[in-house]
Design an enzyme around this catalytic site. Structure first.
Site, mmCIF file in Angstrom:
data_model
loop_
_atom_site.group_PDB
_atom_site.id
_atom_site.type_symbol
_atom_site.label_atom_id
_atom_site.label_comp_id
_atom_site.label_asym_id
_atom_site.label_seq_id
_atom_site.Cartn_x
_atom_site.Cartn_y
_atom_site.Cartn_z
ATOM 1 N N ASP A 33 63.961 -55.206 -38.684
ATOM 2 C CA ASP A 33 63.541 -55.937 -37.410
ATOM 3 C C ASP A 33 62.346 -55.331 -36.457
ATOM 4 O O ASP A 33 62.649 -55.495 -35.370
ATOM 5 C CB ASP A 33 64.572 -56.603 -36.770
ATOM 6 N N GLU A 82 64.059 -60.587 -38.443
ATOM 7 C CA GLU A 82 65.076 -61.791 -38.128
ATOM 8 C C GLU A 82 64.444 -63.140 -37.500
ATOM 9 O O GLU A 82 63.415 -62.669 -36.919
ATOM 10 C CB GLU A 82 65.930 -61.223 -36.893
ATOM 11 N N LYS A 90 65.419 -62.750 -42.648
ATOM 12 C CA LYS A 90 67.197 -63.122 -42.571
ATOM 13 C C LYS A 90 67.262 -64.026 -41.300
ATOM 14 O O LYS A 90 66.877 -63.671 -40.374
ATOM 15 C CB LYS A 90 67.770 -61.667 -42.429
ATOM 16 N N LYS A 131 72.111 -61.586 -38.125
ATOM 17 C CA LYS A 131 71.937 -60.370 -37.951
ATOM 18 C C LYS A 131 72.006 -59.009 -38.912
ATOM 19 O O LYS A 131 71.382 -58.169 -39.015
ATOM 20 C CB LYS A 131 72.926 -59.773 -36.829
ATOM 21 N N VAL A 170 65.868 -51.627 -35.108
ATOM 22 C CA VAL A 170 66.488 -52.191 -33.786
ATOM 23 C C VAL A 170 67.095 -53.553 -34.238
ATOM 24 O O VAL A 170 66.743 -54.432 -35.477
ATOM 25 C CB VAL A 170 65.291 -52.264 -33.024
ATOM 26 N N THR A 171 67.826 -53.738 -33.532
ATOM 27 C CA THR A 171 68.627 -52.833 -32.441
ATOM 28 C C THR A 171 69.760 -52.094 -32.962
ATOM 29 O O THR A 171 70.722 -52.774 -33.801
ATOM 30 C CB THR A 171 68.928 -53.678 -30.956
ATOM 31 N N CYS A 180 71.430 -55.711 -35.083
ATOM 32 C CA CYS A 180 71.196 -55.577 -36.358
ATOM 33 C C CYS A 180 71.511 -54.534 -37.320
ATOM 34 O O CYS A 180 71.576 -54.645 -38.617
ATOM 35 C CB CYS A 180 69.652 -56.533 -36.741
ATOM 36 N N GLN A 227 85.563 -40.950 -37.376
ATOM 37 C CA GLN A 227 86.684 -41.127 -38.113
ATOM 38 C C GLN A 227 86.306 -40.717 -39.597
ATOM 39 O O GLN A 227 86.467 -41.397 -40.632
ATOM 40 C CB GLN A 227 87.354 -42.509 -38.199
HETATM 41 C C1 C5J Z 1 68.569 -57.317 -33.708
HETATM 42 C C2 C5J Z 1 68.749 -58.738 -31.792
HETATM 43 N N1 C5J Z 1 67.187 -57.333 -34.474
HETATM 44 N N2 C5J Z 1 68.975 -57.682 -30.754
HETATM 45 N N3 C5J Z 1 68.274 -58.605 -32.952
HETATM 46 O O1 C5J Z 1 69.034 -56.582 -33.526
HETATM 47 O O2 C5J Z 1 69.147 -59.763 -31.315
#
Ligand code: C5J
Length: 218
Positions: free
Chosen positions: A24, A72, A126, A129, A154-155, A159, A199
């Site tokens: 993204d 996205e 997509k 996320k 990102v982010t 995602c 972990q």
């Molecule tokens: C992504 C969002 N790409 N933050 N989308 O993380 O909505």
């Protein structure tokens, strides 16, 4: 096999079965004046990933390894956007500075110029996320034989995390590159990365891109 110093321990990977996933890196999220900034976010927190990603991408391409980009977004009629998502993201589909926000085909929906996909690289559109949900990603990875993923983009806590969790449940090993993933929120960046490697690597490994680049340019 190449091995990268990582948290929680060394990440060893097979060049024949590893793909780079770039999540993204879209204008809507990264450009000043765009959707992300209009929500009050500091896009500089995401833009610091561009330079390391450009360097990584050049090295990855030079090594002839597979690259998968994701975006996205939704169909213009929003038929693939669940009402529950739209209720909490009412700007989706509205006119923004770079076209209709998170709508396929709009300028803002596309990947930033610095990381423009090259011919032959996969681009996954997509609606969610995670990059596996309602996409052809599983089929692409199966066809290429990839079992390990280098995850960037990102982010971090949205995602990137969702995709890493989806991948983890499907049996993929994920190395997340800390300098190549970004969050608008510094605390989420820090905790998001800690959660990957906690972990004993509950979702995967975390490293810095120069350590990986060294391994693919030997
Ligand atoms: C992504 C969002 N790409 N933050 N989308 O993380 O909505």
């Amino acid at each position: 096999m190449p091995t990268v110093a990582a948290d929680p321990g060394p990440f060893t990977f097979d060049l024949d079965s590893t793909a780079l996933v770039i999540i993204d890196m879209q204008r809507d999220f990264l450009l000043p004046g765009g959707f992300g900034e209009s929500l009050g976010n500091d896009v500089a927190q995401l833009r610091r990933t561009i330079e390391p990603l450009v360097t990584l991408l050049a090295a990855w391409r030079a090594a002839g390894l597979p690259v998968i980009h994701t975006r996205e977004g939704h169909l213009p009629d929003l038929s693939d956007c669940p009402p529950a998502k739209l209720r909490r993201g009412s700007m989706i589909g509205q006119e923004g500075r770079f076209g209709k926000i998170l709508i396929r085909g709009e300028y803002g929906h596309d990947i930033i110029d610095e990381l423009r996909p090259a011919a032959g690289e996969d681009i996954i559109d997509k609606p969610g996320k995670g990059a596996f949900y309602a996409t052809e990603l599983s089929e692409i990875l199966e066809k290429s034989g990839a079992r390990q993923l280098i995850v960037t983009g990102v982010t971090t806590e949205v995602c990137v995390h969702t995709t890493v969790r989806e991948a983890n449940d499907r049996g993929y090993e994920c190395l997340v590159l800390a300098d190549c993933v970004g969050s608008y929120f510094p605390e989420f960046q820090s905790v998001g990365l800690q959660m990957i490697a906690a972990q004993g690597g509950i979702f995967g490994w975390v490293a810095e891109s120069p350590a990986l680049i060294k391994e693919i340019t030997r």
